[in-house]
Scaffold this motif. Structure first.
Motif, short mmCIF file in Angstrom:
data_model
loop_
_atom_site.label_atom_id
_atom_site.label_comp_id
_atom_site.label_asym_id
_atom_site.label_seq_id
_atom_site.Cartn_x
_atom_site.Cartn_y
_atom_site.Cartn_z
N GLY A 172 0.89 -1.18 0.06
CA GLY A 172 -0.11 0.04 0.01
C GLY A 172 0.84 1.19 -0.12
N ILE A 173 0.65 2.24 -0.97
CA ILE A 173 1.42 3.49 -0.97
C ILE A 173 1.42 3.98 0.30
CG2 ILE A 173 1.13 3.65 -3.38
CD1 ILE A 173 -1.25 5.61 -2.87
N THR A 174 2.35 5.02 0.51
CA THR A 174 2.50 5.59 1.88
C THR A 174 1.21 6.55 1.93
OG1 THR A 174 3.69 7.11 0.69
CG2 THR A 174 5.13 5.77 1.92
N GLY A 175 0.78 6.26 3.50
CA GLY A 175 -0.43 7.16 3.56
C GLY A 175 -1.62 6.20 3.31
N SER A 176 -1.73 4.92 2.93
CA SER A 176 -2.76 4.35 2.51
C SER A 176 -3.49 3.40 3.68
CB SER A 176 -2.44 3.13 1.34
OG SER A 176 -1.49 2.38 1.75
N GLY A 177 -2.92 3.69 4.69
CA GLY A 177 -3.54 3.03 6.02
C GLY A 177 -3.29 1.65 6.33
N LYS A 178 -2.03 1.18 6.26
CA LYS A 178 -1.82 -0.24 6.57
C LYS A 178 -2.02 -0.52 8.24
CE LYS A 178 2.30 -0.31 4.22
NZ LYS A 178 2.21 0.97 3.44
N THR A 179 -1.54 0.67 8.76
CA THR A 179 -1.72 0.53 10.31
C THR A 179 -2.87 0.08 10.79
OG1 THR A 179 0.04 2.19 10.43
CG2 THR A 179 -0.89 1.50 12.37
N GLU A 180 -3.99 0.77 10.28
CA GLU A 180 -5.53 0.32 10.64
C GLU A 180 -5.56 -1.05 10.47
OE1 GLU A 180 -4.57 3.33 9.00
OE2 GLU A 180 -4.79 4.64 10.78
N ILE A 181 -5.09 -1.43 9.33
CA ILE A 181 -5.38 -2.86 8.91
C ILE A 181 -4.77 -3.93 9.91
CG2 ILE A 181 -5.10 -4.87 7.32
CD1 ILE A 181 -5.58 -2.74 4.98
N TYR A 182 -3.60 -3.83 10.33
CA TYR A 182 -2.75 -4.33 11.36
C TYR A 182 -3.47 -4.41 12.66
CZ TYR A 182 1.31 -3.37 8.29
OH TYR A 182 2.02 -3.39 7.17
N ILE A 183 -4.10 -3.26 13.13
CA ILE A 183 -4.60 -3.06 14.32
C ILE A 183 -5.89 -3.86 14.23
CG2 ILE A 183 -5.82 -1.31 15.91
CD1 ILE A 183 -3.35 0.49 15.14
N ASN A 184 -6.62 -3.53 13.44
CA ASN A 184 -8.08 -4.34 13.19
C ASN A 184 -7.66 -5.92 13.38
OD1 ASN A 184 -10.57 -5.44 11.80
ND2 ASN A 184 -10.93 -3.46 11.83
N LEU A 185 -6.87 -6.40 12.71
CA LEU A 185 -6.73 -7.71 12.84
C LEU A 185 -6.11 -8.21 14.05
CD1 LEU A 185 -4.99 -8.25 9.21
CD2 LEU A 185 -7.04 -9.33 9.79
N ILE A 186 -5.08 -7.47 14.76
CA ILE A 186 -4.52 -8.05 15.93
C ILE A 186 -5.65 -8.00 17.09
CG2 ILE A 186 -3.00 -7.31 17.80
CD1 ILE A 186 -1.23 -6.06 15.52
N LYS A 187 -6.57 -6.99 16.88
CA LYS A 187 -7.64 -6.63 17.69
C LYS A 187 -8.51 -7.62 17.71
CE LYS A 187 -9.79 -2.47 19.32
NZ LYS A 187 -10.18 -1.02 18.99
N GLU A 188 -9.05 -8.16 16.91
CA GLU A 188 -10.08 -9.13 16.61
C GLU A 188 -9.75 -10.38 16.96
OE1 GLU A 188 -13.13 -10.23 12.74
OE2 GLU A 188 -12.71 -8.26 13.32
N SER A 189 -8.38 -10.93 16.66
CA SER A 189 -7.79 -12.29 17.16
C SER A 189 -7.58 -12.12 18.58
CB SER A 189 -6.57 -12.52 16.34
OG SER A 189 -5.45 -11.61 16.55
N VAL A 193 8.54 5.62 16.34
CA VAL A 193 7.82 6.16 17.72
C VAL A 193 6.32 6.19 17.43
CG1 VAL A 193 7.67 8.18 19.46
CG2 VAL A 193 9.82 7.83 18.22
N GLN A 194 5.88 6.63 16.53
CA GLN A 194 4.41 7.07 16.37
C GLN A 194 3.64 5.50 16.29
OE1 GLN A 194 4.85 8.50 12.31
NE2 GLN A 194 3.51 10.46 12.97
N LEU A 221 7.36 8.83 8.46
CA LEU A 221 7.30 10.21 9.38
C LEU A 221 5.78 10.82 8.71
CD1 LEU A 221 10.56 11.76 10.19
CD2 LEU A 221 9.47 10.41 11.62
N ASP A 222 4.94 11.17 9.58
CA ASP A 222 3.81 12.00 9.07
C ASP A 222 3.48 13.14 9.74
OD1 ASP A 222 1.42 12.11 8.12
OD2 ASP A 222 0.28 10.60 9.39
N PHE A 223 3.77 14.20 8.78
CA PHE A 223 3.74 15.54 9.35
C PHE A 223 2.67 16.20 8.22
CE2 PHE A 223 8.08 14.54 10.34
CZ PHE A 223 7.95 14.68 11.82
N SER A 224 1.74 16.77 8.54
CA SER A 224 0.74 17.22 7.56
C SER A 224 1.13 18.51 7.02
CB SER A 224 -0.74 17.33 8.42
OG SER A 224 -0.47 17.93 9.52
N ASN A 225 1.84 19.40 7.60
CA ASN A 225 2.40 20.53 7.19
C ASN A 225 3.82 20.55 6.34
OD1 ASN A 225 1.74 23.34 7.11
ND2 ASN A 225 3.62 23.65 8.57
#
Length: 746
Positions: A222-239, A257-258, A555-559
């Motif tokens: 998934g390209i940067t910023g496509s939200g892979k982290t949410e997918i990981y968390i979702n899977l971990i959480k459910e299991s 850190v983030q 790193l994720d800096f919106s500015n």
DNA sequence: AGCACGCCGACT
DNA sequence: GTCGGCGTGCTC
């Protein structure tokens, strides 16, 4: 009587011991070895008939060690790593089982009888003090019966302790004591965040695919910023809700850190974070919590793959293309390989019943720019590809511009300077990347051409202006720079190859009012440093962040609306068949830092190689196209993912010895291989040649490069292992390292 | 060639 | 810590 093959703590050999008791593989025990008690690990149970040595020599196991055993699946993994990476039990077990869990040995004093006070006084110190001390000693010992020598010495003079031993007032016994006292801190009740994660359609589809697929290995591209982290968390959480655990691997703990903050927020005290900075006590606690199933989610770098997680369900390797996943010392394992093996080993051992599907471990490799080897496996169908194509919150991809450095003599082109000014004017932020630390890469004398070089390594010394030192990046050698040439005394030492330190200085001169922060391994020595800089930049306390590749990732800096690559060519020039792949990844990752928020992003790439395919495909964001081109070359030259590579490095402090012995060993290996596999351009053994970095830490290095068709590699490794092992036995001055599937070719 | 000596690695 | 193997150097 049972016979056991046992690994003995801090020993390279494997020994046979016996016992009437039944021990399990992976269990620790105490054995007598060289008149000392040592911890031993049961590797295998052997039949009496298969024992090679004189059976009368075999000693008995003293007792089981009161420490947690290594689970069966990890024992199998240990054996596999040892075999695959041509390593040894000593190194692999050290990597898998934290040293902090081991036993300690201390001498204990055992009470035998009282001191006869009068007897002691004859011809000795008979002051009031010593009489008191004698009394105290007697009372002490009588009450406690046994106490460590260390404690005795703390409380009494060494003279009296010595005397006590001589007169058999106390006897000394070596006792094994457990080093793994766990503080009884109660684990708090689980408080998983119930905050709902909202997934977009694409993310939801990815989650469903991974959950429902029969496959076990996935590439989440998934390209940067496509939200892979949410997918990981979702899977971990459910299991986790169903009682399963997960391992989440990150390239480097201090630079993620983030991600870690995010996971801690989600899972609180279910999470164990493993990293090298933990104290022994913390490591013991975390390991024990994990082993006992009290913590089910483990986050960590490379070594966290060995965490004894119960009911393991997901192994996530985030940023799977990162080089830090390959360990650069023995055992030289790649975590991706180990993760997949761990999953398969465990899955194959599952009992075949109706719950088997839900218990299977799944490995998720995540990246915006997967390594071409992983992507190839996905194309072949060995790994299931799950793709995310939309940027999270619909942020747009940045606009690219390539600047030809041949047109300018400066480090900053007009264009880049212009863009930086504009960014600053708009009150937005910029990230500038140069993959080279220090002030200058090397110094060169204008008069005689001399380049100061490390005395231990065949590497030019980097010049650091802030402390006026010349430093070696390989061995850490440092020397004061006295502004003159060591050879001819000239004062004209030219700085060649600008590093971040120099760029920082130039930048400060060009934009005097801008607030600039430099981030490289020199300026950031601790995690705290990094976190502070990170937060300060996020809160716009700085306008420009300048740094090495460590700021290109995640790193994720919106500015941030501008990313500038000062020189894109540095990695490209490495002697490594993956050099252009690495450049593609770095440029793509770096450009992903721009335009993550509402505002559009822009990327300026400065290079001498504007016509190079890598640069072209980067600015077109054409991963697929570049992958295809690169695969043609790899296939033609039989490089991975097609062929397999092994590199053997032979080093010695004497130059000639290294050279001669490398050649001898090569001949021996070639002779052996010749009988098994016909040598061709695709099944190839190089001459023993000087390593690209010829000398490191005072050792001269020669290397032999093996490139073989995949189906031959087992045989080849066997021969290399045999020959190198035999050779090392007789050639003590040589150091031989074997790197299977090397990442670093130097 | 034969032996004393010292160094170094192995120790089940 | 202690034993044995091996290389070195001295002697016959």
């Amino acid at each position: 009587m049972y016979y056991y093959e046992i690994y003995i703590e801090n020993n390279r050999g494997i020994y046979t011991y016996k016992s009437k008791e039944k021990y399990e593989i992976g269990q620790w025990c105490i054995v007598n070895f060289i008149n000392r008690y040592k911890m031993g690990l049961i590797l295998a149970i052997t039949e009496e008939s298969k024992i090679q040595i004189d059976i009368s020599k075999i000693k008995k196991i003293k007792e089981a060690a009161p420490v947690l055993s290594i689970p069966d699946n990890l024992m199998q993994l240990i054996k596999w790593i040892r075999n695959y990476y041509i390593s040894d039990y000593y190194s692999v077990i050290k990597a898998v089982y934290p040293g902090a869990l081991k036993l300690n040995y201390s001498k204990k004093a055992i009470y035998q009888k009282d001191f006869l006070e009068n007897e002691y006084l004859i011809g000795e110190d008979n002051s009031e003090n010593s009489l008191d001390e004698i009394k105290k000693f007697n009372d002490y010992m009588k009450k406690r019966k046994e106490v460590t020598i260390a404690t005795l010495k703390k409380n009494f003079s060494s003279k009296i302790v010595e005397k006590a031993i001589n007169e058999k007032v106390i006897s000394i016994e070596k006792k094994v004591i457990l080093n793994s006292k766990i503080s009884k801190g109660e684990k708090k009740k689980s408080e998983i965040a119930e905050k709902e994660i909202i997934l977009n359609d694409e993310q939801q589809k990815a989650v469903d695919t991974i959950k429902n697929s029969e496959n076990q290995i996935f590439l989440l591209k998934g390209i940067t910023g496509s939200g892979k982290t949410e997918i990981y968390i979702n899977l971990i959480k459910e299991s986790l809700k169903q009682g399963f655990g997960s391992i989440f691997l990150v390239p480097e703990i201090s630079l993620t850190v983030q991600m870690i903050q995010r996971l801690e927020e989600e899972f609180h005290n279910e999470v164990a974070i493993l990293h090298s900075k933990l104290t022994d006590k913390e490591k013991r606690e975390e390991w024990t919590f994990i082993r006992n199933g009290e913590k089910k989610i483990v986050i960590g770098a490379r070594s966290a793959i060995f965490a004894p997680v119960q009911n393991l369900k997901y192994i996530i390797v985030d940023e799977e293309h990162e080089n830090t996943y390959k360990q650069e010392n023995n055992p030289r394992y790649h975590v991706k390989n180990v993760a997949i093996k761990r999953a398969f080993l465990q899955n194959d051992n599952l009992e075949e019943d109706e719950t088997v599907k839900s218990k299977k471990i799944k490995v998720i490799l995540g990246s915006a720019t997967p390594s071409f080897e992983t992507y190839y496996q996905a194309q072949q169908g060995d790994i299931e590809l799950v793709e995310l194509t939309k940027r999270y919150k619909n942020a747009k991809l940045p606009k690219f511009e390539v600047i030809d450095l041949n047109e300018t003599a400066e480090n900053f082109s007009e264009k880049l300077l212009d863009k930086i000014s504009q960014t600053l004017k708009k009150n937005e932020q910029a990230i500038l990347i140069l993959n080279r630390k220090a002030f200058s890469n090397l110094l060169k004398c204008k008069d005689c051409g001399n380049i100061p070089t490390c005395p231990n390594c065949s590497i030019s010394l980097n010049y650091y202006k802030y402390d006026n030192q010349l430093k070696c990046h390989y061995c850490g050698y440092e020397t004061q720079f006295n502004s003159t040439c060591d050879e001819c005394g000239s004062h004209k030492m030219r700085q060649i190859g600008a590093g971040t330190e120099k760029i920082e200085e130039e930048l400060a001169g060009l934009f005097p009012s801008a607030r600039i922060v430099r981030v490289d391994s020199e300026s950031i020595k601790t995690k705290q440093n990094y976190e502070k800089v990170y937060n300060d930049f996020k809160n716009h306390k700085y306008d420009i962040m300048l740094g090495t590749q460590i700021i290109a990732k995640g790193l994720d800096f919106s500015n941030v609306t501008l990313v500038g690559i000062i020189n894109a060519d540095i990695i490209l020039n490495f002697p490594d068949f993956r050099a252009s792949e690495k450049t593609f990844q770095l440029l793509t990752q770096a450009s992903g830092r721009a335009g993550r928020g509402e505002k559009d992003g822009e990327v300026i790439i400065q290079t001498f190689n504007g016509e190079n395919d890598v640069i072209k495909k980067t600015i077109e964001s054409d991963y697929e196209g570049y992958y295809k081109n690169e695969m043609i070359i790899r296939k033609m030259l039989n490089y991975p993912p097609f062929g397999r590579i092994v590199i053997l490095v032979i080093s010695a402090t004497e130059e000639n010895l290294a050279k001669e012995k490398a050649q001898t060993l090569r001949k021996e290996i070639v002779k052996n291989i010749d009988t098994v596999v016909k040598l061709t351009t695709n099944n190839f053994i190089s001459d023993a040649f000087k390593s690209p970095i010829y000398k490191i830490n005072g050792r001269y290095r020669y290397q032999i490069f093996f490139k073989f068709e995949r189906e031959n590699i087992l045989k080849i490794k066997k021969i290399i292992k045999k020959c190198a092992g035999k050779f090392q036995k007789t050639e003590k001055k040589l150091r031989i390292t074997i790197d299977v599937d090397p990442i670093n070719m130097m």
